[in-house]
Design a protein around this motif. Structure first.
Motif, PDB file in Angstrom:
ATOM      1  N   ASP A  15       0.825  -1.208   0.000  1.00  0.00           N
ATOM      2  CA  ASP A  15       0.000   0.000   0.000  1.00  0.00           C
ATOM      3  C   ASP A  15       0.864   1.265   0.000  1.00  0.00           C
ATOM      4  OD1 ASP A  15      -2.735  -1.256   0.358  1.00  0.00           O
ATOM      5  OD2 ASP A  15      -1.640  -2.115   2.059  1.00  0.00           O
ATOM      6  N   GLY A  16       0.730   2.051  -1.072  1.00  0.00           N
ATOM      7  CA  GLY A  16       1.477   3.298  -1.181  1.00  0.00           C
ATOM      8  C   GLY A  16       2.803   3.165  -1.897  1.00  0.00           C
ATOM      9  N   THR A  17       3.289   1.945  -2.090  1.00  0.00           N
ATOM     10  CA  THR A  17       4.587   1.735  -2.745  1.00  0.00           C
ATOM     11  C   THR A  17       4.408   1.214  -4.170  1.00  0.00           C
ATOM     12  OG1 THR A  17       5.652   1.306  -0.616  1.00  0.00           O
ATOM     13  CG2 THR A  17       6.813   0.550  -2.597  1.00  0.00           C
ATOM     14  N   ILE A  18       3.628   0.150  -4.326  1.00  0.00           N
ATOM     15  CA  ILE A  18       3.395  -0.387  -5.676  1.00  0.00           C
ATOM     16  C   ILE A  18       2.081   0.117  -6.265  1.00  0.00           C
ATOM     17  CG2 ILE A  18       4.809  -2.433  -5.292  1.00  0.00           C
ATOM     18  CD1 ILE A  18       2.101  -4.034  -5.113  1.00  0.00           C
ATOM     19  N   LYS A  31      -5.359  -0.693  -6.786  1.00  0.00           N
ATOM     20  CA  LYS A  31      -4.890  -0.363  -8.135  1.00  0.00           C
ATOM     21  C   LYS A  31      -3.379  -0.149  -8.119  1.00  0.00           C
ATOM     22  CE  LYS A  31      -9.050  -0.058  -9.888  1.00  0.00           C
ATOM     23  NZ  LYS A  31      -9.615  -1.344 -10.108  1.00  0.00           N
ATOM     24  N   LEU A  32      -2.691  -0.921  -8.960  1.00  0.00           N
ATOM     25  CA  LEU A  32      -1.247  -0.744  -9.135  1.00  0.00           C
ATOM     26  C   LEU A  32      -0.957   0.585  -9.804  1.00  0.00           C
ATOM     27  CD1 LEU A  32       0.239  -4.044 -10.637  1.00  0.00           C
ATOM     28  CD2 LEU A  32       0.735  -3.056  -8.418  1.00  0.00           C
ATOM     29  N   GLY A 120       9.913   1.040   0.341  1.00  0.00           N
ATOM     30  CA  GLY A 120       8.631   1.244   0.997  1.00  0.00           C
ATOM     31  C   GLY A 120       8.341   2.711   1.216  1.00  0.00           C
ATOM     32  N   ASP A 121       7.117   2.991   1.649  1.00  0.00           N
ATOM     33  CA  ASP A 121       6.682   4.371   1.850  1.00  0.00           C
ATOM     34  C   ASP A 121       6.525   4.745   3.318  1.00  0.00           C
ATOM     35  OD1 ASP A 121       4.369   2.696   2.134  1.00  0.00           O
ATOM     36  OD2 ASP A 121       3.091   4.440   1.799  1.00  0.00           O
ATOM     37  N   ARG A 122       6.755   3.826   4.219  1.00  0.00           N
ATOM     38  CA  ARG A 122       6.512   4.102   5.634  1.00  0.00           C
ATOM     39  C   ARG A 122       7.794   3.996   6.463  1.00  0.00           C
ATOM     40  NH1 ARG A 122       1.105   4.354   6.791  1.00  0.00           N
ATOM     41  NH2 ARG A 122      -0.230   3.636   5.097  1.00  0.00           N
ATOM     42  N   TRP A 123       7.775   4.710   7.577  1.00  0.00           N
ATOM     43  CA  TRP A 123       8.902   4.655   8.501  1.00  0.00           C
ATOM     44  C   TRP A 123       9.134   3.224   8.968  1.00  0.00           C
ATOM     45  CZ3 TRP A 123       8.323   2.752  13.373  1.00  0.00           C
ATOM     46  CH2 TRP A 123       7.029   2.669  13.873  1.00  0.00           C
ATOM     47  N   TYR A 162      18.455   6.107  -0.345  1.00  0.00           N
ATOM     48  CA  TYR A 162      17.849   6.967  -1.364  1.00  0.00           C
ATOM     49  C   TYR A 162      16.413   7.280  -0.973  1.00  0.00           C
ATOM     50  CZ  TYR A 162      16.684   8.736  -6.054  1.00  0.00           C
ATOM     51  OH  TYR A 162      16.311   9.524  -7.117  1.00  0.00           O
ATOM     52  N   ILE A 163      15.993   8.497  -1.304  1.00  0.00           N
ATOM     53  CA  ILE A 163      14.602   8.914  -1.176  1.00  0.00           C
ATOM     54  C   ILE A 163      14.110   9.139  -2.599  1.00  0.00           C
ATOM     55  CG2 ILE A 163      12.984  10.638  -0.314  1.00  0.00           C
ATOM     56  CD1 ILE A 163      15.041  11.139   1.978  1.00  0.00           C
ATOM     57  N   ALA A 164      13.151   8.324  -3.031  1.00  0.00           N
ATOM     58  CA  ALA A 164      12.695   8.306  -4.416  1.00  0.00           C
ATOM     59  C   ALA A 164      11.320   8.957  -4.558  1.00  0.00           C
ATOM     60  CB  ALA A 164      12.623   6.856  -4.912  1.00  0.00           C
ATOM     61  N   GLU A 165      11.071   9.467  -5.729  1.00  0.00           N
ATOM     62  CA  GLU A 165       9.749  10.029  -6.023  1.00  0.00           C
ATOM     63  C   GLU A 165       8.693   8.930  -6.024  1.00  0.00           C
ATOM     64  OE1 GLU A 165       8.925  13.277  -6.184  1.00  0.00           O
ATOM     65  OE2 GLU A 165      11.028  13.621  -5.649  1.00  0.00           O
ATOM     66  N   ASP A 166       9.052   7.756  -6.563  1.00  0.00           N
ATOM     67  CA  ASP A 166       8.122   6.634  -6.673  1.00  0.00           C
ATOM     68  C   ASP A 166       8.926   5.357  -6.907  1.00  0.00           C
ATOM     69  OD1 ASP A 166       8.848   6.671  -9.423  1.00  0.00           O
ATOM     70  OD2 ASP A 166       7.047   7.782  -9.968  1.00  0.00           O
TER      71      ASP A 166
END
Length: 181
Positions: A15-18, A31-32, A120-123, A162-166
């Motif tokens: 959730d939030g990453t893919i 939804k991907l 991932g998108d979470r701490w 790295y901190i990525a946009e997506d």
């Protein structure tokens, strides 16, 4: 790690990453992101195992079945699925930021976690990865902005690679940083 040959596996949060956003969307409603399935396929074409690792407490609450998540994620192209179905109050070993799902994959596939990547998108994704020495890439999609702002105190001592946009940006960086020799 100097090249892609050294990367044994990439663990992707759901959730939030893919796909989706910073909330849970149950199978059938999830939804991907348009590029996610291609990114997963490309990693696999490069000989890298791709695993989903996701906290899904809705399973223990009866809102969804583990099998539905597994079926959905396998259809997206993942090599294997690691799910924590427990409510946060259970204090289980597998729920991120604990490392249980990563350690289960290590045992099942004989993986050196220092040769694995967590995106991932979470701490909690980043903290779990940090505890076992994985490469850590935080994406700004989903809860990524919250991880960098409201929850920064939980990851401020972690060196993110790295901190990525997506997800697409994350894997592009990975390929640039770890070119095959």
């Amino acid at each position: 790690m100097n090249n892609l040959k050294e990367i044994k596996a990439v663990f992707l949060d759901r959730d939030g990453t893919i796909g989706g956003d910073d909330t849970v969307h149950y199978p059938g409603k999830f939804k991907l992101f348009p590029f996610a399935q291609d990114v997963i396929g490309n990693l696999k074409e490069n000989g890298i195992k791709v695993f989903s690792f996701t906290n899904q407490p809705g399973i223990s609450a009866g809102k969804a079945a583990t099998e539905d998540f597994v079926e959905e994620l396998i259809a997206f192209g993942f090599d294997d699925i690691f799910i924590c179905p427990h409510h946060p109050s259970k204090g289980c070993f597998c729920r991120k930021p604990n490392t249980g799902m990563l350690q289960m994959a290590t045992e099942k596939y004989n993986l050196p976690l220092e040769n694995c990547v967590v995106i991932g998108d979470r701490w909690s994704d980043m903290l779990a990865a940090s505890k076992v020495g994985c490469v850590k890439i935080l994406v700004k999609t989903g809860a990524g902005h919250a991880a960098l702002n409201e929850h920064f105190d939980k990851i401020k001592d972690i060196e993110l690679e790295y901190i990525a946009e997506d997800l697409e940006d994350a894997v592009d960086w990975l390929y640039q940083e770890h070119k095959r020799t």
